[in-house]
Design an enzyme around this catalytic site. Structure first.
Site, PDB file in Angstrom:
ATOM      1  N   GLY A  28      16.045  60.614  81.522  1.00 22.83           N
ATOM      2  CA  GLY A  28      16.282  60.800  82.949  1.00 22.83           C
ATOM      3  C   GLY A  28      17.587  61.512  83.224  1.00 22.83           C
ATOM      4  O   GLY A  28      18.159  62.151  82.341  1.00 22.83           O
ATOM      5  N   ALA A  29      18.080  61.375  84.480  1.00 23.28           N
ATOM      6  CA  ALA A  29      19.254  62.136  84.952  1.00 23.28           C
ATOM      7  C   ALA A  29      19.033  63.618  84.604  1.00 23.28           C
ATOM      8  O   ALA A  29      19.860  64.255  83.936  1.00 23.28           O
ATOM      9  CB  ALA A  29      20.552  61.592  84.359  1.00 23.28           C
ATOM     10  N   HIS A  31      18.467  67.584  84.360  1.00 20.79           N
ATOM     11  CA  HIS A  31      19.209  68.785  84.763  1.00 20.79           C
ATOM     12  C   HIS A  31      18.436  70.001  84.272  1.00 20.79           C
ATOM     13  O   HIS A  31      17.338  69.859  83.692  1.00 20.79           O
ATOM     14  CB  HIS A  31      20.632  68.745  84.202  1.00 20.79           C
ATOM     15  CG  HIS A  31      20.699  68.427  82.733  1.00 20.79           C
ATOM     16  ND1 HIS A  31      20.253  69.297  81.756  1.00 20.79           N
ATOM     17  CD2 HIS A  31      21.130  67.324  82.078  1.00 20.79           C
ATOM     18  CE1 HIS A  31      20.420  68.757  80.575  1.00 20.79           C
ATOM     19  NE2 HIS A  31      20.940  67.541  80.732  1.00 20.79           N
ATOM     20  N   HIS A  34      16.811  69.936  80.801  1.00 18.34           N
ATOM     21  CA  HIS A  34      15.510  69.253  80.674  1.00 18.34           C
ATOM     22  C   HIS A  34      14.402  70.130  81.249  1.00 18.34           C
ATOM     23  O   HIS A  34      13.305  70.211  80.685  1.00 18.34           O
ATOM     24  CB  HIS A  34      15.510  67.931  81.459  1.00 18.34           C
ATOM     25  CG  HIS A  34      16.485  66.911  80.948  1.00 18.34           C
ATOM     26  ND1 HIS A  34      17.612  66.554  81.634  1.00 18.34           N
ATOM     27  CD2 HIS A  34      16.466  66.159  79.820  1.00 18.34           C
ATOM     28  CE1 HIS A  34      18.266  65.628  80.963  1.00 18.34           C
ATOM     29  NE2 HIS A  34      17.599  65.367  79.851  1.00 18.34           N
ATOM     30  N   GLY A 159      15.967  69.665  72.832  1.00 19.04           N
ATOM     31  CA  GLY A 159      17.021  70.668  73.000  1.00 19.04           C
ATOM     32  C   GLY A 159      17.899  70.772  71.763  1.00 19.04           C
ATOM     33  O   GLY A 159      18.128  69.781  71.063  1.00 19.04           O
ATOM     34  N   LYS A 161      20.983  71.191  71.804  1.00 19.54           N
ATOM     35  CA  LYS A 161      22.319  70.592  71.996  1.00 19.54           C
ATOM     36  C   LYS A 161      22.471  69.377  71.077  1.00 19.54           C
ATOM     37  O   LYS A 161      23.504  69.184  70.458  1.00 19.54           O
ATOM     38  CB  LYS A 161      22.556  70.175  73.449  1.00 19.54           C
ATOM     39  CG  LYS A 161      23.977  69.646  73.636  1.00 19.54           C
ATOM     40  CD  LYS A 161      24.299  69.383  75.061  1.00 19.54           C
ATOM     41  CE  LYS A 161      23.723  68.087  75.551  1.00 19.54           C
ATOM     42  NZ  LYS A 161      24.326  66.893  74.918  1.00 19.54           N
ATOM     43  N   ASP A 162      21.394  68.581  70.983  1.00 14.65           N
ATOM     44  CA  ASP A 162      21.403  67.429  70.082  1.00 14.65           C
ATOM     45  C   ASP A 162      20.854  67.902  68.738  1.00 14.65           C
ATOM     46  O   ASP A 162      19.753  67.520  68.332  1.00 14.65           O
ATOM     47  CB  ASP A 162      20.548  66.307  70.667  1.00 14.65           C
ATOM     48  CG  ASP A 162      21.105  65.822  71.986  1.00 14.65           C
ATOM     49  OD1 ASP A 162      22.103  65.100  71.962  1.00 14.65           O
ATOM     50  OD2 ASP A 162      20.555  66.202  73.041  1.00 14.65           O
ATOM     51  N   GLN A 165      20.059  65.298  66.053  1.00 11.30           N
ATOM     52  CA  GLN A 165      18.857  64.555  66.474  1.00 11.30           C
ATOM     53  C   GLN A 165      17.598  65.380  66.193  1.00 11.30           C
ATOM     54  O   GLN A 165      16.608  64.883  65.645  1.00 11.30           O
ATOM     55  CB  GLN A 165      18.967  64.242  67.975  1.00 11.30           C
ATOM     56  CG  GLN A 165      17.660  63.851  68.633  1.00 11.30           C
ATOM     57  CD  GLN A 165      17.825  63.447  70.089  1.00 11.30           C
ATOM     58  OE1 GLN A 165      18.394  62.405  70.374  1.00 11.30           O
ATOM     59  NE2 GLN A 165      17.337  64.247  71.024  1.00 11.30           N
TER      60      GLN A 165
END
Ligand code: PAF
Length: 277
Positions: A28-29, A31, A34, A159, A161-162, A165
């Site tokens: 969630g949250a 942006h 996502h 993504g 960015k991770d 992960q």
């Protein structure tokens, strides 16, 4: 957009729908980062001939987004408690984006065993972010495995960015012969270079002004040691700056907020000064 709020409802939905499913797992949250994953998952749906979908090789018929703030991947309870919750705005954005279904489970649904069973990777997950956030990747891999088992997507979008992960999830898919293809999507940045992240919402106005220096320092034409020193002098508490694969990965905190970012080495003007890369 269907809002699916129980495992039973999800199982009914999954029995009812056919065709290829693209999954975008989130906490969630939401942006623009996502939403770029949603767009990547949806690309197929925009290709239509006379109103009929035409599937290319990796197209999806349906796009499902999950929103679940996964407690098992937070190693600090304060970070979990303060994680931004913007559910109504998230749902509006997903609806406007034309997402087919959103899965909204709670802890009891995802962890009927109260997290007695968990998935652990014993090598990469102990390094970089894993070294600074014990148990974090166990939580990530466990929840992603559960989402894959429940939703049975053909494609899942994450993504870059991770980056660590992403690499661990790809490894898990291979190790467990999972029938899902992982699609990695580029980092989306604010105009000032800061990588988009839900946690950016928690930066104070002053921290928000300083935060773009993180990326600026990563791409600056300096050695790793100089980058670390530079970040520390600006006020970052650096966890690590390390090369993994062909990327420079970094994590640092600004006040209470931990930022992570990474850049491909071949985008740096001279590689990293002081290394052979
Ligand atoms: O990247 C995230 O937002 C989370 O780690 C994920 C993959 C949704 C698992 O909770």
């Amino acid at each position: 957009m269907q809002r699916i709020k129980s495992i039973e409802a999800l199982q009914r939905y999954r029995k009812k729908v056919s065709g290829r499913i693209g999954l975008v797992p989130t906490m969630g949250a939401l942006h623009a980062g996502h939403l770029s994953l949603v767009t990547a998952a949806q690309n197929a749906n925009t290709k239509r001939t006379n109103g009929k979908k035409v599937n290319a090789k990796n197209d999806n018929d349906l796009v499902v987004v999950s929103i679940f703030v996964n407690p098992t991947q937070f190693n600090k309870s304060s970070d979990l408690e303060k994680y931004p919750n913007t559910l109504e705005a998230d749902l509006q954005q997903l609806e406007a984006a034309g997402v087919d279904a959103v899965f909204l489970p709670n802890f009891e649904m995802i962890y009927p065993d109260n997290y007695q069973f968990q998935l652990t990777e014993n090598s990469l997950s102990k390094l970089y972010c894993g070294a600074h956030r014990p148990g974090h990747f166990d939580g990530v891999l466990s929840v992603v495995m559960k989402l894959f088992n429940l939703i049975k997507p053909d494609y899942a979008y994450f993504g870059e960015k991770d980056y660590q992960q992403l690499s661990l999830i790809k490894g898990m898919v291979q190790a467990f012969f999972l029938n899902v293809k992982i699609v990695s999507c580029p980092i989306i940045r604010e105009a000032d270079g800061l990588a988009m992240s839900s946690r950016n919402l928690r930066l104070t106005p002053i921290e928000r002004k300083i935060a773009p220096q993180f990326y600026a320092t990563l791409i600056s034409d300096t050695s790793l040691a100089d980058k670390k020193q530079q970040l520390a002098s600006i006020g970052f508490d650096v966890d690590y700056l390390e090369v993994m694969d062909d990327r420079l990965l970094a994590a640092a905190s600004l006040g209470e907020i931990r930022l992570i970012d990474n850049v491909p080495l071949d985008t740096l003007t001279h590689g990293i000064r002081g290394t052979s890369s």
